[in-house]
Design an enzyme around this catalytic site. Structure first.
Site, short mmCIF file in Angstrom:
data_model
loop_
_atom_site.label_atom_id
_atom_site.label_comp_id
_atom_site.label_asym_id
_atom_site.label_seq_id
_atom_site.Cartn_x
_atom_site.Cartn_y
_atom_site.Cartn_z
CG ASP A 53 10.73 22.79 10.77
OD1 ASP A 53 11.03 22.18 9.86
OD2 ASP A 53 9.91 23.52 11.19
CE1 TYR A 58 7.55 29.29 10.36
CE2 TYR A 58 9.45 27.99 11.20
CZ TYR A 58 8.08 28.09 10.66
OH TYR A 58 7.61 26.82 10.54
CD GLN A 178 7.04 20.92 9.10
OE1 GLN A 178 6.71 21.87 9.64
NE2 GLN A 178 8.38 20.72 8.41
CB CYS A 213 -3.21 21.74 19.85
SG CYS A 213 -4.72 22.22 18.79
CE LYS A 220 1.26 27.99 27.86
NZ LYS A 220 2.86 28.52 28.07
NE ARG A 234 -0.58 31.11 21.61
CZ ARG A 234 0.29 30.77 22.69
NH1 ARG A 234 0.18 29.65 23.01
NH2 ARG A 234 1.00 31.93 23.09
#
Length: 321
Positions: A53, A58, A178, A213, A220, A234
């Protein structure tokens, strides 16, 4: 690997597909490396993953270029799912959705050239239009591309249940939605049952993304919220900040405990949970390295361990964000 046929199509997809956003090299930190990304793509094929995908967004096409380099002629043997509709203000500026028919056609043609394909197996609208194009006009453009042989199937990403119903009424050949879905992000759960899988035959495939997520469910990150560089999206994600981060920790502790007993990883359990949910066809999981790919595909080993899911259910219910 296990395979599932996308409802109403001839696409038989591996239960786990590889998401290519992270390997695009933009918005995912300073540790994205092209050599590891190419190795991850090769590892995905070796582990039985048969679809990827990607999207023009990207890395501004860089993920597509890596797919071509890594797959070579094998790109004709796998399913490449890409997206359409994104524009950038000022080239590198804010991304927004333009779903005018002219842009859909031009964007599709650009992806065909970049991916070196004659036909795109699955073309998806990246997110709803921000320039007031009627949904029906967008669907007509997609159907024209399908009729012209430029794409085999088309779908939508990030749409709610009401516009999805409207889309299905206008274009019954719509192949899939999606949507984000994970142990802690479950806002689409109602529509999964009411839209994607009504009583009787399932009429729409569901491709679940953010199954980990953004890495939170890999296990980790523990004890204190992690610090990410500003180059990593993030850095601004509330799920990696308080109070959300602490709320997920009991679930992560349970995942680590169970995964250790099964010789699996928390990531494999998190992906397997998504694949077990009614209405979900397949899971999209990103990876930056071959090692992450190897962890992700172990999800198929955990899907039928019913006692495990009974034990984890209370922890999952309490961790919803």
């Amino acid at each position: 690997m296990k395979f599932r046929t996308l409802p109403g199509t001839d696409l038989q997809l591996s239960a786990v597909g590889m998401g290519c956003w992270a390997i695009g090299g933009k918005w995912w930190g300073d540790d994205v490396d092209d050599r590891r990304a190419i190795a991850a793509i090769g590892a995905a094929v070796d582990h039985g993953i048969n679809w990827f995908d990607t999207a023009p967004l990207y890395g501004h096409g860089h993920a597509d270029e890596l797919l071509v380099r890594a797959l070579g002629a094998r790109r004709h043997e796998v399913v490449i799912a890409t997206k359409v509709g994104v524009r950038f203000r000022g080239g590198e500026g804010h991304a927004y959705s333009d779903l005018s028919p002219d842009h859909i056609v031009a964007d599709c043609e650009a992806s065909l050239r970049r991916l070196r394909l004659e036909t795109i197996p699955l073309l998806q609208v990246h997110w709803p239009c921000e320039r007031d194009t009627p949904l029906e006009a967008t669907l007509e453009a997609l159907m024209a591309l399908q009729e012209g042989g430029k794409i085999r199937h088309f779908g939508l990403c990030n749409y709610g249940s009401k516009p999805l119903e409207r889309a299905l009424a206008h274009a019954p050949e719509l192949a899939c939605l999606q949507t984000p879905y994970s142990m802690v992000r479950r806002e689409f759960e109602y529509a999964l049952r009411e839209v994607a899988a009504p009583a009787g035959e399932q009429r729409l495939g569901v491709l679940a993304y953010e199954t980990l997520c953004r890495g939170l469910l890999t296990g980790k990150f523990s004890a204190t919220p992690p610090r990410f560089p500003e180059s990593d999206l993030r850095h601004r994600d509330a799920r990696f900040q308080e109070p959300g981060f602490s709320r997920v920790q009991p679930l992560l502790a349970a995942l680590r405990l169970v995964a250790g007993k099964l010789n699996l990883t928390p990531a494999a359990l998190a992906i397997a949970w998504v694949l077990r949910q009614p209405g979900v066809s397949v899971a999209i999981v990103g990876a930056k390295s071959p090692e992450q790919v190897a962890d992700n595909v172990r999800a198929v080993d955990a899907m039928l361990r019913h006692k495990v899911w009974e034990a984890l259910a209370p922890h999952i219910d309490r961790a919803r964000l």
